[in-house]
Design a protein around this motif. Structure first.
Motif, PDB file in Angstrom:
ATOM      1  N   GLY A 132       0.785  -1.223   0.000  1.00 54.36           N
ATOM      2  CA  GLY A 132       0.000   0.000   0.000  1.00 54.36           C
ATOM      3  C   GLY A 132       0.817   1.273   0.000  1.00 54.36           C
ATOM      4  N   ILE A 133       2.121   1.180   0.195  1.00 55.44           N
ATOM      5  CA  ILE A 133       2.938   2.391   0.316  1.00 55.44           C
ATOM      6  C   ILE A 133       2.972   3.133  -1.009  1.00 55.44           C
ATOM      7  N   PHE A 297       7.269   4.787   4.047  1.00 57.78           N
ATOM      8  CA  PHE A 297       7.213   3.673   4.993  1.00 57.78           C
ATOM      9  C   PHE A 297       5.791   3.166   5.142  1.00 57.78           C
ATOM     10  N   GLY A 298       5.614   1.868   5.307  1.00 59.03           N
ATOM     11  CA  GLY A 298       4.265   1.363   5.567  1.00 59.03           C
ATOM     12  C   GLY A 298       4.155  -0.127   5.389  1.00 59.03           C
ATOM     13  N   PRO A 299       2.889  -0.600   5.276  1.00 56.99           N
ATOM     14  CA  PRO A 299       2.646  -2.034   5.145  1.00 56.99           C
ATOM     15  C   PRO A 299       2.974  -2.501   3.729  1.00 56.99           C
ATOM     16  N   GLY A 304      -5.905  -5.350   2.214  1.00 50.61           N
ATOM     17  CA  GLY A 304      -6.450  -3.992   2.270  1.00 50.61           C
ATOM     18  C   GLY A 304      -5.449  -2.959   1.807  1.00 50.61           C
ATOM     19  N   ALA A 305      -4.216  -3.055   2.307  1.00 52.00           N
ATOM     20  CA  ALA A 305      -3.193  -2.080   1.949  1.00 52.00           C
ATOM     21  C   ALA A 305      -2.914  -2.129   0.445  1.00 52.00           C
TER      22      ALA A 305
END
Lengths: 433, 433
Positions: A132-133, A297-299, A304-305
């Motif tokens: 998702g980033i 930065f992220g999942p 979902g992401a």
């Protein structure tokens, strides 16, 4: 005016994508203009977590990519075929394409973007890297004024989870892998993650996006994390480093007009922004002129992401269609121009810092012998420390300054055969950021 | 077809912007279609770091915003006037606008976006928040499928530098501020940074972008870092927290259909991604459904970094103009729809964790008296620790669970007047993330 979606695949990401499209309330109003027209699946009778009218579900994927009522084909099948052929067929029927398929884009991106360019359609791939980033779109839009010099990514959540746990628990690779498999963070066959294949796919896509040149997947140097030991993680920690599996693409100072593109475990200084990226998270650090360093930065995974990225690509296409319909001129920041093939710097010409762990019979002067040998090969050392004894052997850890990889390797070859040193083994050689 | 820029202001960011536009080589090819037509400055004879033809430089800013040959006005003057009037006049002359002016957008964003919407032009503001960090565009494009719940930002580099140095050196605020002023990281008059005015401007803009509602600057609760002591930073560290000046906008669980919008020093748990953002860097963390948490990190100020954001906005407008020319329908992800005014939750209704440091005369049972008093006000404690003695007084540090701010404040009021406890003072009250 509604935009019609043909969705290929209703797995984790496909289901999450459908859920967003079916529940547009309290999201961007543009979503209300986007409609799922048909959904292609392998097993139509499988029970699903999302409610779709049964008559829009079909097993005839070919019919979807040629359906004249469909504006955008969203490919979420994964794997090489039939995904690649369906994408190309959708393009030939003048459909825009959104895909999360890193395997297809890293291998056939050039073929697909050329076809898209000829057909006057967009192929958007935000979900192929970093889940998702937002990173592909920021590279194409927000950072487009920059000259990009380097991309450093932690782009595989499984290996980052394993390395984080190894560091936290002092555990060995095999134990943490087994635990990660139990928790569902690693596959039963973990090869794609653990050996760096997944990260290699992603760095090809990032490199092509950032540098605008075509990178061959087989040119990417790839090392996995299977050989990283708890011992090395501990020593790295004492020296002020975390060990991360980095995917790197950068201008090559050694060979102008070439790129370095590589995936390997790397000692990252603790004060570097990537050193504190832990667990299954991903982060991509971009260096450019004049921006300096920015990091996303992220999942890096999850239905979902990843669906967030897929739907944002759909909305970007719908947005431009709503504004100007089909045009002769593609949007210059949304489209991907055909790319020249880039030359990738061979690893022996790489200039980088190294960490090596050497075991040998201890004697007064052993550090001197090693240091002299490195010197003969033009390898300048930052530190050389006898750190421990292992089964009666001296354990010596070496950290170099920037050196040519070829020189370092030939120094190690000579060390393995030095008359002055007995029972030499070199269990670990890692690069240092 | 070339797109013509009217540049207002040739300070640090203006100069860096001109430099990118004058040196498009090895950047995105679209830059070659963008031309600086006129530049408005206050002092035409000042020596500049950038080479521009003298005949395009003028002191007549009004003439630029009404010049029929100009497509995009780039406002880099800073300050409220004449910036606001020039932006509105440019819009009334059907020019697209790019601005880095957080002060104008946080106060007059609604007026400006309404005018832009009526005139059918875009007003892009990436550079107004987070310097070069892509965050406005990712919120509008890449994250547009999400329902955003919360934004947490370290959006002021000066205060983050000061807090980082205080933590690293154990120094007090006044000493580090003086040092930051010497190094050029803080202004001679540091009020705008240190008292949180700059961060308040930015959280208004982020909140309006993420939640699509109009936030009044005067509704933002604002506390600076002037009262944060080295002592509190040390105690926070021992409890597992870093202290950061956070700008926060989030859905209010206490009052539905309202937002919490606030700027204050905050104890951030060490394993939170924002805790390790150090020095002059900025980071903005966005939480949404289904994305989860994503964070954008990078240089929050500086000419080159900010110019990267300015030029990317110019390119986004040029890209859409090149693709479809002037259209009746604005691009739904690039434009900003007129917004309803949002209701901001009053601070006494806030539900959050607190840290407080209490000094009082020591006696057996003092912690019991304090605990009982908090209990009477429905304040549930996570920990209460007598941590030290200061000039013969007991120093007690309290960390609460989530509590209603109004309850916590009335408990503190009662504690100040408790008969059982003498010489009470409460030098620090900080919120905890």
């Amino acid at each position: 005016m509604a935009f019609k979606i043909g969705l290929l695949g209703l797995g984790t990401v496909g289901t999450a994508t459908a859920e967003i499209l079916l529940n547009p309330q309290k999201r961007h109003p543009l979503l209300q203009e986007i409609e799922i027209q048909r959904v292609g699946v392998r097993s139509p009778d499988k029970s699903r977590d999302v409610q779709l009218p049964p008559d829009i579900i079909t097993t005839d994927l070919e019919a979807i990519v040629s359906d004249s009522s469909i504006d955008i084909v969203v490919e979420l099948l994964g794997g090489l075929e039939p995904a690649r052929s369906l994408i190309l067929k959708a393009i030939s029927h003048h459909k825009h394409v959104v895909t999360a398929n890193k395997a297809v884009i890293s291998r056939y991106g050039s073929e697909i973007f050329s076809a898209a360019s000829q057909a006057g359609v967009y192929v958007l791939i935000e979900a192929a890297v970093g889940g998702g980033i937002p990173v592909i779109q920021p590279l194409k839009h927000s950072l487009s004024a920059n000259r990009i010099n380097r991309i450093l990514g932690i782009v595989n959540g499984t290996t980052n989870y394993i390395l984080t746990e190894m560091a936290a628990e002092g555990s060995d690779f095999a134990d943490v892998l087994a635990e990660a498999q139990q928790l569902g963070y690693a596959e039963a066959d973990p090869t794609a993650d653990v050996d760096g294949f997944d990260a290699a796919d992603k760095i090809v896509i990032l490199a092509e996006t950032a540098f605008g040149e075509q990178v061959e997947l087989e040119d990417v140097h790839r090392e996995g994390i299977g050989k990283v030991s708890a011992l090395d993680i501990g020593y790295a920690e004492r020296l002020g480093f975390a060990i991360k599996l980095l995917a790197i693409a950068q201008d090559s100072p050694a060979t102008p007009d070439s790129l370095e593109v590589r995936v390997h475990p790397t000692l990252v200084p603790k004060d570097h922004p990537l050193a504190s990226i832990n667990g299954v998270n991903n982060a991509i650090l971009v260096e450019g002129e004049p921006i300096g360093q920015v990091m996303f930065f992220g999942p890096g995974a999850g239905g979902g992401a990843t669906a967030s990225a897929v739907v944002s690509d759909i909305m970007n296409i719908a947005g431009i269609l709503q504004t100007c319909g089909r045009t002769e001129t593609p949007h210059p920041l949304l489209s991907t121009a055909p790319q020249q093939q880039c030359s990738v710097t061979p690893m022996e010409k790489l200039v980088t810092r190294f960490y090596a762990r050497i075991l040998c019979v201890d004697y007064p002067g052993v550090i001197g012998s090693l240091g002299t040998c490195f010197g003969r090969h033009d390898v300048s050392l930052e530190s050389i420390v006898q750190i421990d004894f292992q089964n009666g052997l001296a354990e010596i850890v070496v950290v170099t300054h920037d050196v040519r990889e070829g020189n370092f390797r030939s120094a190690l070859d000579e060390i393995r055969n030095l008359d002055a040193i007995n029972n030499v083994s070199i269990p670990s050689v890692l690069r240092v950021l």
